[in-house]
Design an enzyme around this catalytic site. Sequence first.
Site, PDB file in Angstrom:
ATOM      1  N   LYS A  80       0.869  -1.181   0.000  1.00 29.89           N
ATOM      2  CA  LYS A  80       0.000   0.000   0.000  1.00 29.89           C
ATOM      3  C   LYS A  80       0.897   1.219   0.000  1.00 29.89           C
ATOM      4  O   LYS A  80       2.049   1.150   0.446  1.00 29.89           O
ATOM      5  CB  LYS A  80      -0.862  -0.009   1.275  1.00 29.89           C
ATOM      6  CG  LYS A  80      -2.123   0.807   1.176  1.00 29.89           C
ATOM      7  CD  LYS A  80      -3.278   0.021   0.601  1.00 29.89           C
ATOM      8  CE  LYS A  80      -4.486   0.911   0.399  1.00 29.89           C
ATOM      9  NZ  LYS A  80      -5.644   0.179  -0.116  1.00 29.89           N
ATOM     10  N   GLY A 180     -26.661   0.197   1.538  1.00 28.18           N
ATOM     11  CA  GLY A 180     -25.763   0.922   0.627  1.00 28.18           C
ATOM     12  C   GLY A 180     -26.038   0.494  -0.798  1.00 28.18           C
ATOM     13  O   GLY A 180     -25.860  -0.670  -1.155  1.00 28.18           O
ATOM     14  N   GLY A 182     -24.812   1.985  -3.702  1.00 28.17           N
ATOM     15  CA  GLY A 182     -23.888   2.690  -4.586  1.00 28.17           C
ATOM     16  C   GLY A 182     -23.427   1.776  -5.705  1.00 28.17           C
ATOM     17  O   GLY A 182     -24.191   0.939  -6.202  1.00 28.17           O
ATOM     18  N   HIS A 183     -22.159   1.907  -6.056  1.00 27.15           N
ATOM     19  CA  HIS A 183     -21.628   1.152  -7.206  1.00 27.15           C
ATOM     20  C   HIS A 183     -21.823  -0.351  -7.051  1.00 27.15           C
ATOM     21  O   HIS A 183     -22.258  -1.024  -7.974  1.00 27.15           O
ATOM     22  CB  HIS A 183     -20.142   1.468  -7.389  1.00 27.15           C
ATOM     23  CG  HIS A 183     -19.916   2.858  -7.882  1.00 27.15           C
ATOM     24  ND1 HIS A 183     -19.660   3.908  -7.042  1.00 27.15           N
ATOM     25  CD2 HIS A 183     -19.920   3.355  -9.127  1.00 27.15           C
ATOM     26  CE1 HIS A 183     -19.526   5.006  -7.755  1.00 27.15           C
ATOM     27  NE2 HIS A 183     -19.680   4.699  -9.028  1.00 27.15           N
ATOM     28  N   VAL A 184     -21.487  -0.875  -5.886  1.00 28.97           N
ATOM     29  CA  VAL A 184     -21.573  -2.326  -5.697  1.00 28.97           C
ATOM     30  C   VAL A 184     -23.000  -2.737  -5.306  1.00 28.97           C
ATOM     31  O   VAL A 184     -23.575  -3.666  -5.885  1.00 28.97           O
ATOM     32  CB  VAL A 184     -20.594  -2.806  -4.599  1.00 28.97           C
ATOM     33  CG1 VAL A 184     -20.711  -4.310  -4.410  1.00 28.97           C
ATOM     34  CG2 VAL A 184     -19.164  -2.429  -4.960  1.00 28.97           C
ATOM     35  N   TYR A 186     -25.980  -1.473  -5.734  1.00 31.07           N
ATOM     36  CA  TYR A 186     -27.007  -1.437  -6.788  1.00 31.07           C
ATOM     37  C   TYR A 186     -26.843  -2.625  -7.740  1.00 31.07           C
ATOM     38  O   TYR A 186     -27.821  -3.266  -8.133  1.00 31.07           O
ATOM     39  CB  TYR A 186     -26.919  -0.105  -7.538  1.00 31.07           C
ATOM     40  CG  TYR A 186     -27.927   0.032  -8.648  1.00 31.07           C
ATOM     41  CD1 TYR A 186     -29.297  -0.080  -8.388  1.00 31.07           C
ATOM     42  CD2 TYR A 186     -27.523   0.281  -9.958  1.00 31.07           C
ATOM     43  CE1 TYR A 186     -30.229   0.047  -9.418  1.00 31.07           C
ATOM     44  CE2 TYR A 186     -28.446   0.412 -10.986  1.00 31.07           C
ATOM     45  CZ  TYR A 186     -29.799   0.287 -10.711  1.00 31.07           C
ATOM     46  OH  TYR A 186     -30.721   0.397 -11.723  1.00 31.07           O
TER      47      TYR A 186
HETATM   48  P1  NAD Z   1     -20.205   3.793  -3.119  1.00 30.70           P
HETATM   49  O1  NAD Z   1     -19.651   5.000  -2.459  1.00 30.70           O
HETATM   50  O2  NAD Z   1     -20.489   3.804  -4.569  1.00 30.70           O
HETATM   51  O3  NAD Z   1     -21.563   3.357  -2.371  1.00 30.70           O
HETATM   52  C1  NAD Z   1     -21.743   3.432  -1.006  1.00 30.70           C
HETATM   53  C2  NAD Z   1     -23.236   3.751  -0.772  1.00 30.70           C
HETATM   54  O4  NAD Z   1     -23.489   3.677   0.632  1.00 30.70           O
HETATM   55  C3  NAD Z   1     -23.619   5.139  -1.232  1.00 30.70           C
HETATM   56  O5  NAD Z   1     -24.766   5.055  -2.069  1.00 30.70           O
HETATM   57  C4  NAD Z   1     -23.928   5.878   0.080  1.00 30.70           C
HETATM   58  O6  NAD Z   1     -24.965   6.846  -0.063  1.00 30.70           O
HETATM   59  C5  NAD Z   1     -24.367   4.735   0.957  1.00 30.70           C
HETATM   60  N1  NAD Z   1     -24.285   5.011   2.388  1.00 30.70           N
HETATM   61  C6  NAD Z   1     -23.378   5.747   3.070  1.00 30.70           C
HETATM   62  N2  NAD Z   1     -23.663   5.771   4.375  1.00 30.70           N
HETATM   63  C7  NAD Z   1     -24.770   5.010   4.546  1.00 30.70           C
HETATM   64  C8  NAD Z   1     -25.545   4.642   5.666  1.00 30.70           C
HETATM   65  N3  NAD Z   1     -25.267   5.063   6.896  1.00 30.70           N
HETATM   66  N4  NAD Z   1     -26.621   3.824   5.462  1.00 30.70           N
HETATM   67  C9  NAD Z   1     -26.932   3.402   4.232  1.00 30.70           C
HETATM   68  N5  NAD Z   1     -26.231   3.724   3.132  1.00 30.70           N
HETATM   69  C10 NAD Z   1     -25.172   4.523   3.289  1.00 30.70           C
HETATM   70  O7  NAD Z   1     -19.188   2.597  -2.741  1.00 30.70           O
HETATM   71  P2  NAD Z   1     -19.047   1.185  -3.462  1.00 30.70           P
HETATM   72  O8  NAD Z   1     -17.980   1.257  -4.498  1.00 30.70           O
HETATM   73  O9  NAD Z   1     -20.393   0.682  -3.832  1.00 30.70           O
HETATM   74  O10 NAD Z   1     -18.462   0.314  -2.265  1.00 30.70           O
HETATM   75  C11 NAD Z   1     -19.275  -0.116  -1.193  1.00 30.70           C
HETATM   76  C12 NAD Z   1     -18.406  -0.787  -0.132  1.00 30.70           C
HETATM   77  O11 NAD Z   1     -17.739  -1.901  -0.699  1.00 30.70           O
HETATM   78  C13 NAD Z   1     -17.316   0.117   0.426  1.00 30.70           C
HETATM   79  O12 NAD Z   1     -17.132  -0.203   1.778  1.00 30.70           O
HETATM   80  C14 NAD Z   1     -16.071  -0.290  -0.363  1.00 30.70           C
HETATM   81  O13 NAD Z   1     -14.900  -0.064   0.362  1.00 30.70           O
HETATM   82  C15 NAD Z   1     -16.320  -1.775  -0.545  1.00 30.70           C
HETATM   83  N6  NAD Z   1     -15.654  -2.341  -1.721  1.00 30.70           N
HETATM   84  C16 NAD Z   1     -15.946  -1.876  -2.976  1.00 30.70           C
HETATM   85  C17 NAD Z   1     -15.311  -2.432  -4.080  1.00 30.70           C
HETATM   86  C18 NAD Z   1     -15.639  -1.962  -5.473  1.00 30.70           C
HETATM   87  O14 NAD Z   1     -15.326  -2.689  -6.436  1.00 30.70           O
HETATM   88  N7  NAD Z   1     -16.279  -0.829  -5.645  1.00 30.70           N
HETATM   89  C19 NAD Z   1     -14.362  -3.472  -3.913  1.00 30.70           C
HETATM   90  C20 NAD Z   1     -14.091  -3.921  -2.617  1.00 30.70           C
HETATM   91  C21 NAD Z   1     -14.739  -3.350  -1.522  1.00 30.70           C
END
Ligand code: NAD
Length: 367
Positions: A80, A180, A182-184, A186
């Site tokens: 990292k 949540g 978001g990206h994952v 949904y």
């Molecule tokens: P993102 O930011 O796109 O989505 C997160 C969502 O959580 C947002 O829509 C936000 O509004 C919502 N949120 C925040 N606080 C909240 C709460 N108190 N209650 C309900 N919803 C809430 O992030 P992402 O890329 O979808 O990642 C989600 C999680 O997965 C993160 O913890 C990230 O570290 C982990 N992750 C993501 C990936 C990836 O490929 N994107 C890979 C490994 C781990």
Amino acid sequence: MNLFETIHASEHEQVVFCHNKSAGLKAIIAIHNTTLGPALGGLRMWPYATEEEALNDVLRLSRGMTYKAAVAGLNLGGGKSVIIGDPSKDKSEALFRALGRFIESLNGRYITAEDVGIDVNDMEYVFQETDNVVGVHQVHGGSGDPSPFTAYGTLQGIKASLQRKFGDEEVGRYSYAVQGLGHVGYELVKLLRNENAKVFVTDINQESVDRCVELGCEAVSADDIYQVDADVFSPCALGAVVNENTLPQFKFKIICGASNNQLANDECGDELENRGLIYAPDYAVNAGGLMNVSIEFEGYNKERATRMMRTIYYNVSKIFQIADRDGIPSWKAADRMAEERIRAIGQLKLPFMGRAHRFPGRERGNH
Ligand code: NAD
């Protein structure tokens, strides 16, 4: 702080302090373990209050990457890097190119990627100085947004957990609470709804909730998600959501989601086990993003990525087997699986012929 004692305690191979006065660069690269392969892990930029805080963060995060890569079955180690600075005002071309030169000086022992506070444009500058970057722009042969893969990988973890709890993996027979969207989250909701599963959803962003309701999900408030009567809780927003306050509310039978660091502490992991809940360890479940970028070494292709995500089913199942074998909770079994793999490969005592990664199909240049 005693620097060498700290590094010794966290079992790091190498910690590199990078400084460049004219670029204003203050960064730390931590290489935790390269037994399985080059240390891969993202670059974070954060206005750390102290240098000690930055060091602790980079040591903790790089160690986590070793475990994640090992459990994912990848030939990668853990690393990292962190830049001490404010991403909203301290970024410059010189800053990222200076860091790129430090990364290049490590000759492939450390490979970087995007993390908190960093965007694809910053990585373009790093990429100008070193090939040892993954998650570069798709025009350079990069893998693009990992989220759909992370979601698909999470679904594999859910199937392995259903198999353990119920003896079948018919996703549509069970109900889910997704926190949540978001990206994952949904993408995961879409996969679950494709199987006609009952899905409860929550997000602090109303638009994100609305588009899931359109898919047939039932919305609940952010506070109520912990008490929903669903079989599977899938945290896809925040860390530490399994804690002393939420745990007593759970009617869930399985916890399996994409968020990092879901357990507030180890005791919460033990408590899940005591209550008979299945916990699919987060770093095994959400390895899809790491797997996706790792494919860039051999030339990225989506079919391979999808196939690789399916291995998450076997990785999570193996963790459960180790938990049974050793009579330990699943969170501990995940760490043990990583340590056993690193030990087994580390003890080979055969010459490593080094399958060079060449990043075929990647080119520098304007886009
Ligand atoms: P993102 O930011 O796109 O989505 C997160 C969502 O959580 C947002 O829509 C936000 O509004 C919502 N949120 C925040 N606080 C909240 C709460 N108190 N209650 C309900 N919803 C809430 O992030 P992402 O890329 O979808 O990642 C989600 C999680 O997965 C993160 O913890 C990230 O570290 C982990 N992750 C993501 C990936 C990836 O490929 N994107 C890979 C490994 C781990």
